[in-house]
Design a protein around this motif. Structure first.
Motif, PDB file in Angstrom:
ATOM      1  N   ALA A  89      41.075  51.769  40.777  1.00  0.00           N
ATOM      2  CA  ALA A  89      40.833  50.975  39.569  1.00  0.00           C
ATOM      3  C   ALA A  89      42.044  51.021  38.648  1.00  0.00           C
ATOM      4  O   ALA A  89      42.424  50.009  38.030  1.00  0.00           O
ATOM      5  N   TRP A  90      42.653  52.209  38.534  1.00  0.00           N
ATOM      6  CA  TRP A  90      43.824  52.337  37.666  1.00  0.00           C
ATOM      7  C   TRP A  90      45.029  51.594  38.236  1.00  0.00           C
ATOM      8  O   TRP A  90      45.709  50.853  37.533  1.00  0.00           O
ATOM      9  N   PRO A 114      38.409  45.193  46.258  1.00  0.00           N
ATOM     10  CA  PRO A 114      37.711  44.312  45.304  1.00  0.00           C
ATOM     11  C   PRO A 114      38.609  43.754  44.211  1.00  0.00           C
ATOM     12  O   PRO A 114      38.337  42.671  43.674  1.00  0.00           O
ATOM     13  N   TYR A 115      39.687  44.444  43.889  1.00  0.00           N
ATOM     14  CA  TYR A 115      40.582  44.008  42.828  1.00  0.00           C
ATOM     15  C   TYR A 115      41.565  42.927  43.295  1.00  0.00           C
ATOM     16  O   TYR A 115      42.327  42.391  42.493  1.00  0.00           O
ATOM     17  N   LEU A 116      41.544  42.628  44.582  1.00  0.00           N
ATOM     18  CA  LEU A 116      42.455  41.620  45.127  1.00  0.00           C
ATOM     19  C   LEU A 116      41.830  40.236  45.193  1.00  0.00           C
ATOM     20  O   LEU A 116      42.513  39.254  45.472  1.00  0.00           O
ATOM     21  N   ASN A 133      36.241  45.416  55.501  1.00  0.00           N
ATOM     22  CA  ASN A 133      35.699  45.626  54.148  1.00  0.00           C
ATOM     23  C   ASN A 133      36.264  44.649  53.125  1.00  0.00           C
ATOM     24  O   ASN A 133      35.933  44.749  51.934  1.00  0.00           O
ATOM     25  N   LEU A 134      37.096  43.710  53.559  1.00  0.00           N
ATOM     26  CA  LEU A 134      37.675  42.734  52.640  1.00  0.00           C
ATOM     27  C   LEU A 134      36.580  41.795  52.134  1.00  0.00           C
ATOM     28  O   LEU A 134      35.819  41.243  52.932  1.00  0.00           O
ATOM     29  N   PRO A 135      36.452  41.624  50.827  1.00  0.00           N
ATOM     30  CA  PRO A 135      35.408  40.736  50.295  1.00  0.00           C
ATOM     31  C   PRO A 135      35.509  39.323  50.865  1.00  0.00           C
ATOM     32  O   PRO A 135      36.614  38.809  51.101  1.00  0.00           O
ATOM     33  N   ASP A 136      34.359  38.706  51.069  1.00  0.00           N
ATOM     34  CA  ASP A 136      34.319  37.371  51.657  1.00  0.00           C
ATOM     35  C   ASP A 136      35.001  36.329  50.781  1.00  0.00           C
ATOM     36  O   ASP A 136      35.486  35.309  51.282  1.00  0.00           O
ATOM     37  N   ASP A 137      35.043  36.572  49.474  1.00  0.00           N
ATOM     38  CA  ASP A 137      35.634  35.589  48.564  1.00  0.00           C
ATOM     39  C   ASP A 137      37.107  35.868  48.264  1.00  0.00           C
ATOM     40  O   ASP A 137      37.665  35.320  47.301  1.00  0.00           O
ATOM     41  N   PHE A 138      37.748  36.694  49.092  1.00  0.00           N
ATOM     42  CA  PHE A 138      39.196  36.929  48.940  1.00  0.00           C
ATOM     43  C   PHE A 138      39.938  35.602  49.087  1.00  0.00           C
ATOM     44  O   PHE A 138      39.747  34.866  50.059  1.00  0.00           O
ATOM     45  N   GLN A 139      40.807  35.288  48.141  1.00  0.00           N
ATOM     46  CA  GLN A 139      41.453  33.977  48.088  1.00  0.00           C
ATOM     47  C   GLN A 139      42.882  33.978  48.621  1.00  0.00           C
ATOM     48  O   GLN A 139      43.529  32.940  48.666  1.00  0.00           O
ATOM     49  N   GLY A 140      43.375  35.132  48.996  1.00  0.00           N
ATOM     50  CA  GLY A 140      44.761  35.218  49.429  1.00  0.00           C
ATOM     51  C   GLY A 140      44.946  34.998  50.910  1.00  0.00           C
ATOM     52  O   GLY A 140      44.048  34.536  51.629  1.00  0.00           O
TER      53      GLY A 140
END
Length: 259
Positions: A89-90, A114-116, A133-140
């Motif tokens: 998080a930091w 999650p921060y990406l 574990n990459l979120p499904d809504d990752f835009q990169g």
């Protein structure tokens, strides 16, 4: 087997092996995983052992690990979760939209993902575990390094991975380590192949950041692939020395300063 008897047996096993995983204790003591974890936490509070990724070692002996005894990434996934989350998080504030970043294999960097999501970064990694574990809504955009697949770490490794790395330049690399020595500043990997890949990433990074929780400071491993001075920033929850290097950031210290 009663709790006290089981805990005594755990300490006896550690005197023989120096390091033992939770899975091994479950099998040898015929106890549940939750019971073993409670035992290890209790013994750590008593100052009898130190918890490490996927298991424990005696405080009186430094665990020297190699690939044959290193816990798998799946075993380490549920260890020191809050510390890993706080570290990620930091450090996530360092990431800027559009950057090319390298995210190292390991259970710690999972909590950076999650921060990406809304950063639209180019993500390069050898880790299938991270992609799972990459979120499904990752835009990169994602580049998965090829090479020999190592099921222990759920990642690609070997000469082909290292060769592919040479095609990239990274704005930031987020690195992990199996161990770190606060006295001589050496940084370790349990596998020479992984160490070579990590060293190559350092050469190709404009900014390099090491993410380690405090359990890593009690571990040495077979391969020394870097020193603390090689990193622009090292982020941990707590540094074990009173006088910490200038490139070390403590997340727990940050919380205290902000309160």
């Amino acid at each position: 087997m009663i709790i006290e008897e089981r805990q005594i047996r755990i300490l006896q096993i550690l005197k023989e092996k120096q390091f033992i995983s939770v899975n091994e204790l479950v099998e040898q003591l015929h106890a549940s995983r939750s019971s073993i974890i409670r035992d290890l936490n209790a013994l750590e509070k008593q100052g009898r052992l130190t918890r490490q990724r996927g298991g424990a070692s005696l405080l009186s002996s430094e665990a020297i690990i190699h690939g044959m005894i290193e816990p798998t990434v799946f075993e380490k996934e549920s260890v020191n979760v809050k510390k890993k989350q706080d570290i990620c998080a930091w450090v996530a504030q360092k990431i800027q939209k559009g950057q090319c970043i390298y995210v190292d294999s390991g259970s710690t960097t999972r909590y950076l993902l999650p921060y990406l999501v809304d950063k639209q970064v180019t993500l390069v990694t050898p880790s299938v575990f991270l992609l799972r574990n990459l979120p499904d809504d990752f835009q990169g955009e994602v580049f998965l390094l090829g090479g020999r697949f190592d099921a222990r770490y759920d990642m690609s490794t070997g000469p082909l991975s290292q060769q592919m790395l040479k095609q990239f330049r990274f704005d930031i690399s987020f690195m992990t380590a199996n161990g770190l020595n606060a006295d001589n500043h050496e940084i370790y990997s349990a596998d020479f192949g992984l160490g070579s890949i990590k060293a190559e990433v350092l050469k190709r990074s404009q900014q390099s950041i090491l993410l380690v929780d405090d359990s890593k400071f009690s571990i040495s491993a077979i391969c020394q692939w870097a020193t603390m001075e090689d990193f622009d920033l090292i982020v941990t929850n707590v540094y074990p020395k009173k006088k910490k290097p200038k490139n070390v950031m403590e997340t727990e210290g940050e919380k205290n300063e902000n309160n």
